[in-house]
Design a protein around this motif. Structure first.
Motif, PDB file in Angstrom:
ATOM      1  N   GLU A 135       0.831  -1.205   0.000  1.00  0.00           N
ATOM      2  CA  GLU A 135       0.000   0.000   0.000  1.00  0.00           C
ATOM      3  C   GLU A 135       0.869   1.260   0.000  1.00  0.00           C
ATOM      4  N   VAL A 136       1.953   1.235   0.777  1.00  0.00           N
ATOM      5  CA  VAL A 136       2.864   2.383   0.840  1.00  0.00           C
ATOM      6  C   VAL A 136       3.499   2.639  -0.523  1.00  0.00           C
ATOM      7  N   LEU A 137       3.902   1.568  -1.211  1.00  0.00           N
ATOM      8  CA  LEU A 137       4.530   1.716  -2.528  1.00  0.00           C
ATOM      9  C   LEU A 137       3.548   2.275  -3.546  1.00  0.00           C
ATOM     10  N   ALA A 138       2.339   1.747  -3.565  1.00  0.00           N
ATOM     11  CA  ALA A 138       1.338   2.217  -4.527  1.00  0.00           C
ATOM     12  C   ALA A 138       1.043   3.694  -4.321  1.00  0.00           C
ATOM     13  N   ARG A 139       0.911   4.114  -3.066  1.00  0.00           N
ATOM     14  CA  ARG A 139       0.623   5.519  -2.762  1.00  0.00           C
ATOM     15  C   ARG A 139       1.814   6.404  -3.131  1.00  0.00           C
ATOM     16  N   TYR A 140       3.027   5.920  -2.886  1.00  0.00           N
ATOM     17  CA  TYR A 140       4.237   6.686  -3.168  1.00  0.00           C
ATOM     18  C   TYR A 140       4.416   6.906  -4.672  1.00  0.00           C
ATOM     19  N   ASN A 171       4.366  10.317  -6.786  1.00  0.00           N
ATOM     20  CA  ASN A 171       5.616  10.652  -7.475  1.00  0.00           C
ATOM     21  C   ASN A 171       5.700   9.888  -8.800  1.00  0.00           C
ATOM     22  N   PRO A 172       4.911  10.266  -9.778  1.00  0.00           N
ATOM     23  CA  PRO A 172       4.884   9.535 -11.059  1.00  0.00           C
ATOM     24  C   PRO A 172       6.215   9.530 -11.794  1.00  0.00           C
ATOM     25  N   ASP A 173       7.092  10.514 -11.504  1.00  0.00           N
ATOM     26  CA  ASP A 173       8.398  10.552 -12.160  1.00  0.00           C
ATOM     27  C   ASP A 173       9.307   9.415 -11.718  1.00  0.00           C
ATOM     28  N   LEU A 174       8.975   8.783 -10.567  1.00  0.00           N
ATOM     29  CA  LEU A 174       9.780   7.675 -10.064  1.00  0.00           C
ATOM     30  C   LEU A 174       9.267   6.313 -10.535  1.00  0.00           C
ATOM     31  N   ARG A 175       8.118   6.311 -11.216  1.00  0.00           N
ATOM     32  CA  ARG A 175       7.549   5.044 -11.669  1.00  0.00           C
ATOM     33  C   ARG A 175       8.475   4.347 -12.668  1.00  0.00           C
ATOM     34  N   GLU A 176       9.123   5.128 -13.533  1.00  0.00           N
ATOM     35  CA  GLU A 176      10.041   4.541 -14.521  1.00  0.00           C
ATOM     36  C   GLU A 176      11.228   3.875 -13.821  1.00  0.00           C
ATOM     37  N   GLU A 177      11.739   4.528 -12.770  1.00  0.00           N
ATOM     38  CA  GLU A 177      12.849   3.943 -12.007  1.00  0.00           C
ATOM     39  C   GLU A 177      12.431   2.610 -11.400  1.00  0.00           C
ATOM     40  N   TRP A 178      11.198   2.547 -10.890  1.00  0.00           N
ATOM     41  CA  TRP A 178      10.699   1.321 -10.275  1.00  0.00           C
ATOM     42  C   TRP A 178      10.484   0.221 -11.310  1.00  0.00           C
ATOM     43  N   GLU A 179       9.869   0.555 -12.421  1.00  0.00           N
ATOM     44  CA  GLU A 179       9.552  -0.452 -13.431  1.00  0.00           C
ATOM     45  C   GLU A 179      10.792  -0.984 -14.132  1.00  0.00           C
ATOM     46  N   LYS A 180      11.875  -0.213 -14.123  1.00  0.00           N
ATOM     47  CA  LYS A 180      13.098  -0.638 -14.802  1.00  0.00           C
ATOM     48  C   LYS A 180      13.787  -1.773 -14.059  1.00  0.00           C
ATOM     49  N   ARG A 200      12.771  -2.661 -10.563  1.00  0.00           N
ATOM     50  CA  ARG A 200      12.011  -3.034  -9.375  1.00  0.00           C
ATOM     51  C   ARG A 200      12.729  -2.595  -8.094  1.00  0.00           C
ATOM     52  N   LYS A 201      13.431  -1.438  -8.183  1.00  0.00           N
ATOM     53  CA  LYS A 201      14.130  -0.897  -7.034  1.00  0.00           C
ATOM     54  C   LYS A 201      13.974   0.619  -7.014  1.00  0.00           C
ATOM     55  N   LEU A 202      14.000   1.175  -5.798  1.00  0.00           N
ATOM     56  CA  LEU A 202      13.987   2.620  -5.611  1.00  0.00           C
ATOM     57  C   LEU A 202      15.138   3.001  -4.695  1.00  0.00           C
ATOM     58  N   LYS A 203      15.853   4.050  -5.074  1.00  0.00           N
ATOM     59  CA  LYS A 203      16.996   4.461  -4.261  1.00  0.00           C
ATOM     60  C   LYS A 203      16.544   4.949  -2.889  1.00  0.00           C
ATOM     61  N   HIS A 204      15.394   5.609  -2.839  1.00  0.00           N
ATOM     62  CA  HIS A 204      14.831   6.054  -1.566  1.00  0.00           C
ATOM     63  C   HIS A 204      13.461   5.396  -1.420  1.00  0.00           C
ATOM     64  N   ASP A 205      13.480   4.164  -0.927  1.00  0.00           N
ATOM     65  CA  ASP A 205      12.271   3.341  -0.839  1.00  0.00           C
ATOM     66  C   ASP A 205      11.512   3.657   0.449  1.00  0.00           C
ATOM     67  N   PRO A 206      10.268   4.143   0.349  1.00  0.00           N
ATOM     68  CA  PRO A 206       9.516   4.517   1.559  1.00  0.00           C
ATOM     69  C   PRO A 206       9.031   3.318   2.371  1.00  0.00           C
ATOM     70  N   ARG A 207       9.135   2.127   1.815  1.00  0.00           N
ATOM     71  CA  ARG A 207       8.663   0.934   2.525  1.00  0.00           C
ATOM     72  C   ARG A 207       9.653   0.448   3.578  1.00  0.00           C
ATOM     73  N   ILE A 208      10.916   0.881   3.469  1.00  0.00           N
ATOM     74  CA  ILE A 208      11.967   0.345   4.330  1.00  0.00           C
ATOM     75  C   ILE A 208      11.921   1.000   5.715  1.00  0.00           C
ATOM     76  N   THR A 209      12.042   0.187   6.751  1.00  0.00           N
ATOM     77  CA  THR A 209      12.023   0.677   8.127  1.00  0.00           C
ATOM     78  C   THR A 209      13.389   1.256   8.504  1.00  0.00           C
ATOM     79  N   ARG A 210      13.476   1.856   9.690  1.00  0.00           N
ATOM     80  CA  ARG A 210      14.748   2.435  10.134  1.00  0.00           C
ATOM     81  C   ARG A 210      15.809   1.355  10.317  1.00  0.00           C
TER      82      ARG A 210
END
Length: 252
Positions: free
Chosen positions: A117-122, A126-135, A137-147
């Motif tokens: 749910e967090v990823l879908a909302r993020y 931030n539609p400009d980051l969708r290409e980074e994710w689809e390429k 399946r990774k994000l440099k600043h992933d909001p799903r990751i805990t501390r």
């Protein structure tokens, strides 16, 4: 041949690089004298059963003592994960291994329980980051990751439970990065090479830049590893893994 003959009159050593396809250049060759002709001997070490057994023996000899040493630190990390966020300590994901057989790879959980749910909302925000994710399946600043999860990923400690996969014979200490079924198409013809070995906790990709490399480079590194494997390559990769883990280069 005429150029080599002429150069031999002036130089002690001459390096000859034959024109071959890029796929062939990924192999180690040994020159063979065939009388009036010169050939190139290509060795496929992992085709030999005794070498596969040697690789497995190395896994067990190195892995079992590490499992015992990491038992207490592993319990402490598990406690930190539970205190930091709700959810199980270990995370399982279905991956493909040797001969294309599926297995559950173990990791310390680094994401929130509501990660999807967090990823879908993020990505919606931030539609400009969708290409980074689809390429990749990774994000440099992933909001799903805990501390705690961010620390575990940066230090690669999240992969510590994969030692259990090694003991169970599903993984190796060194090998290609374990992939999911959706990645088969990206591997193309290289997938057949991937299926010849157990995936590894570390490998050429991990010591060659990790997430700073492209997906195509990662596939090429996996093919190179399988077609050129030797026991010294495994030892070299293991030795290179420690400074990479300590510096956290390419990890996120």
């Amino acid at each position: 041949a005429r150029f080599v003959h002429e150069a031999s009159r002036y130089f002690v050593k001459i390096l000859v690089v034959p024109a071959q396809s890029s796929g062939v250049r990924q192999h180690w060759f040994h020159a063979c004298d065939l009388g009036t002709m010169t050939g190139f001997l290509l060795m496929q070490n992992l085709r030999r059963r005794w070498r596969q057994r040697l690789k497995r023996a190395l896994d067990l000899v190195l892995c079992l003592p590490v499992v015992l040493l990491c038992a207490v630190p592993g319990l402490l990390l598990g406690l930190l994960i539970r205190l930091d966020s709700r959810g199980p300590v270990l995370y399982r994901q279905r991956r493909l291994g040797k001969d294309g057989k599926a297995f559950d790879v173990f990791k310390f959980r680094t994401m929130r329980q509501d990660a999807d749910e967090v990823l879908a909302r993020y990505l919606e925000e931030n539609p400009d980051l969708r290409e980074e994710w689809e390429k990749d399946r990774k994000l440099k600043h992933d909001p799903r990751i805990t501390r705690v999860g961010r620390f575990l990923r940066k230090s690669s400690l999240d992969e510590l439970p994969q030692l259990l996969n090694v003991v169970r014979g599903e993984m190796s200490l060194v090998g290609p990065r374990p992939i999911v079924e959706d990645e088969i198409a990206k591997y193309g013809e290289v997938y057949a090479d991937y299926c010849r070995v157990r995936p590894g906790i570390t490998g050429l990709w991990q010591v060659s830049g990790r997430n700073n490399t492209t997906y195509e480079e990662r596939v090429s590194l996996d093919r190179y590893y399988v077609t050129n494997w030797c026991i010294w390559m495994d030892l070299w990769i293991l030795a290179r893994t420690f400074p990479v883990v300590l510096t956290g280069y390419g990890a996120y």
